[in-house]
Design a protein around this motif. Sequence first.
Motif, PDB file in Angstrom:
ATOM      1  N   THR A  71       0.830  -1.190   0.033  1.00  0.00           N
ATOM      2  CA  THR A  71       0.146   0.033   0.047  1.00  0.00           C
ATOM      3  C   THR A  71       0.778   1.248   0.183  1.00  0.00           C
ATOM      4  N   ALA A  72       2.131   1.103   0.026  1.00  0.00           N
ATOM      5  CA  ALA A  72       3.015   2.408   0.212  1.00  0.00           C
ATOM      6  C   ALA A  72       3.196   3.218  -1.011  1.00  0.00           C
ATOM      7  N   PHE A  73       3.060   4.521  -1.028  1.00  0.00           N
ATOM      8  CA  PHE A  73       3.426   5.214  -2.271  1.00  0.00           C
ATOM      9  C   PHE A  73       3.625   6.454  -1.725  1.00  0.00           C
ATOM     10  N   ASN A  74       4.785   7.275  -2.223  1.00  0.00           N
ATOM     11  CA  ASN A  74       4.792   8.710  -1.801  1.00  0.00           C
ATOM     12  C   ASN A  74       4.104   9.709  -2.651  1.00  0.00           C
ATOM     13  N   HIS A  75       2.873  10.239  -2.087  1.00  0.00           N
ATOM     14  CA  HIS A  75       2.210  11.127  -2.849  1.00  0.00           C
ATOM     15  C   HIS A  75       2.477  12.662  -2.989  1.00  0.00           C
ATOM     16  N   ASP A  76       3.875  12.860  -2.937  1.00  0.00           N
ATOM     17  CA  ASP A  76       4.590  14.113  -3.358  1.00  0.00           C
ATOM     18  C   ASP A  76       4.131  14.422  -4.762  1.00  0.00           C
ATOM     19  N   ALA A 107      -0.799  -5.538  -5.328  1.00  0.00           N
ATOM     20  CA  ALA A 107      -0.259  -3.960  -5.538  1.00  0.00           C
ATOM     21  C   ALA A 107      -1.588  -2.799  -5.508  1.00  0.00           C
ATOM     22  N   THR A 108      -1.047  -1.586  -5.473  1.00  0.00           N
ATOM     23  CA  THR A 108      -2.159  -0.636  -5.276  1.00  0.00           C
ATOM     24  C   THR A 108      -2.036   0.381  -6.228  1.00  0.00           C
ATOM     25  N   MET A 133       3.078   3.353 -12.452  1.00  0.00           N
ATOM     26  CA  MET A 133       3.595   2.119 -13.090  1.00  0.00           C
ATOM     27  C   MET A 133       3.272   0.807 -12.248  1.00  0.00           C
ATOM     28  N   SER A 134       2.357   1.007 -11.096  1.00  0.00           N
ATOM     29  CA  SER A 134       1.920  -0.126 -10.535  1.00  0.00           C
ATOM     30  C   SER A 134       1.358  -1.436 -11.156  1.00  0.00           C
ATOM     31  N   GLU A 135       0.443  -1.175 -12.229  1.00  0.00           N
ATOM     32  CA  GLU A 135      -0.419  -2.111 -12.687  1.00  0.00           C
ATOM     33  C   GLU A 135       0.462  -2.757 -13.826  1.00  0.00           C
ATOM     34  N   PRO A 136       1.390  -1.992 -14.512  1.00  0.00           N
ATOM     35  CA  PRO A 136       2.252  -2.732 -15.454  1.00  0.00           C
ATOM     36  C   PRO A 136       3.294  -3.525 -14.614  1.00  0.00           C
ATOM     37  N   ALA A 137       3.660  -3.067 -13.526  1.00  0.00           N
ATOM     38  CA  ALA A 137       4.496  -3.922 -12.823  1.00  0.00           C
ATOM     39  C   ALA A 137       3.909  -5.352 -12.104  1.00  0.00           C
ATOM     40  N   ALA A 138       2.436  -5.225 -11.853  1.00  0.00           N
ATOM     41  CA  ALA A 138       1.891  -6.312 -11.759  1.00  0.00           C
ATOM     42  C   ALA A 138       1.556  -7.179 -12.538  1.00  0.00           C
ATOM     43  N   ASP A 139       1.357  -6.687 -13.734  1.00  0.00           N
ATOM     44  CA  ASP A 139       1.234  -7.565 -15.156  1.00  0.00           C
ATOM     45  C   ASP A 139       2.594  -8.395 -15.519  1.00  0.00           C
ATOM     46  N   ASP A 140       3.709  -7.723 -15.244  1.00  0.00           N
ATOM     47  CA  ASP A 140       4.893  -8.082 -15.651  1.00  0.00           C
ATOM     48  C   ASP A 140       5.065  -9.292 -14.640  1.00  0.00           C
ATOM     49  N   LEU A 141       4.838  -9.136 -13.447  1.00  0.00           N
ATOM     50  CA  LEU A 141       4.856 -10.300 -12.425  1.00  0.00           C
ATOM     51  C   LEU A 141       4.029 -11.527 -12.880  1.00  0.00           C
ATOM     52  N   ALA A 142       2.801 -11.293 -13.077  1.00  0.00           N
ATOM     53  CA  ALA A 142       1.855 -12.109 -13.405  1.00  0.00           C
ATOM     54  C   ALA A 142       2.272 -13.378 -14.662  1.00  0.00           C
ATOM     55  N   ALA A 143       2.977 -12.191 -15.735  1.00  0.00           N
ATOM     56  CA  ALA A 143       3.514 -13.118 -16.938  1.00  0.00           C
ATOM     57  C   ALA A 143       4.432 -13.791 -16.496  1.00  0.00           C
ATOM     58  N   ARG A 144       5.250 -13.769 -15.194  1.00  0.00           N
ATOM     59  CA  ARG A 144       6.242 -14.720 -14.839  1.00  0.00           C
ATOM     60  C   ARG A 144       5.659 -15.839 -13.877  1.00  0.00           C
ATOM     61  N   VAL A 150      -4.117  -6.496  -8.240  1.00  0.00           N
ATOM     62  CA  VAL A 150      -4.175  -4.926  -8.182  1.00  0.00           C
ATOM     63  C   VAL A 150      -5.554  -4.537  -7.170  1.00  0.00           C
ATOM     64  N   VAL A 151      -5.569  -3.747  -6.274  1.00  0.00           N
ATOM     65  CA  VAL A 151      -6.390  -3.141  -5.890  1.00  0.00           C
ATOM     66  C   VAL A 151      -6.417  -1.649  -6.051  1.00  0.00           C
TER      67      VAL A 151
END
Length: 289
Positions: A71-76, A107-108, A133-144, A150-151
Amino acid sequence: MRIFVTGATGFVGSAVVRELIAHGHRVTGLSRSDAGAEQLRAVGADVARGTLDDLDVLARGAADSDGVIHTAFNHDFSRFVENSRQDRRAIEVLGGALEGTTKPILATSGTAMLARGRLATEQDRPGGGSPRMSEPAADDLAARGVRASVVRLAPTTHGVGDHGFVPMLIGFARTKGVAAYIGEGLNHWSAVHRLDAAVLYRLAIERGAGGERYHAVAEEAVPFKAIAEAIGKGLDLPVESRPAEHFDWFAMFAGMDAATSSEWTRETLGWRPTGPTLAEDLETGGYFS
């Protein structure tokens, strides 16, 4: 399950930690400070000291868990692109530690700007213009072969301690002396209470198969004018239409139409949000104190 939670002392993450522990899970929470570590221990969680840049801490926390909730993300917003890259690196490291197992990772992301002119659904994918980039990162993991899902949080994830979009709107209203909306104020935001979102994370880590998008949306379409009216009432300020420039850098968000469905999420996970609505929270949740 032993679940590793990043952002464990944050607005959403702290609610997730409590929800998991209340339902019998063991939690290790990432904390960058002594105060955060004390907060986690006070609710019964273990602590991993570090930040999102401590990749060895992330990898070890994920490897020692039965699942990960990120859930962590820097919202600056002044460093949004850089923070999005940091987020992607963290997801890659967390998920990489789970590769070759059946352990899940959540991922969030967000529901904003998924679709224009219609109700967005879990089947929609973010456009190429978003730097996050959280969703593309999750998709890359799923492909592996990693069980990565993703929530997506509603843009108005509200409750006590909120520092997000609605407090920003309240700040604009206080500074400029008017609770404003753009045009007729007929664009919509979706909304969810933070405690309802926490329940969704728990259900998704318990029941998710991998590769899904879940929508943490309790209210599909709150008219932006209604939000402005609630802010005007809370601050005793006039409520008026203003041009987009009134909102400065926030104009894109103030004018977005982010109506979003969570029908598939509810049916799939049996999620039933019960928390206060955004209007109820604005009336009683301490936003104007």
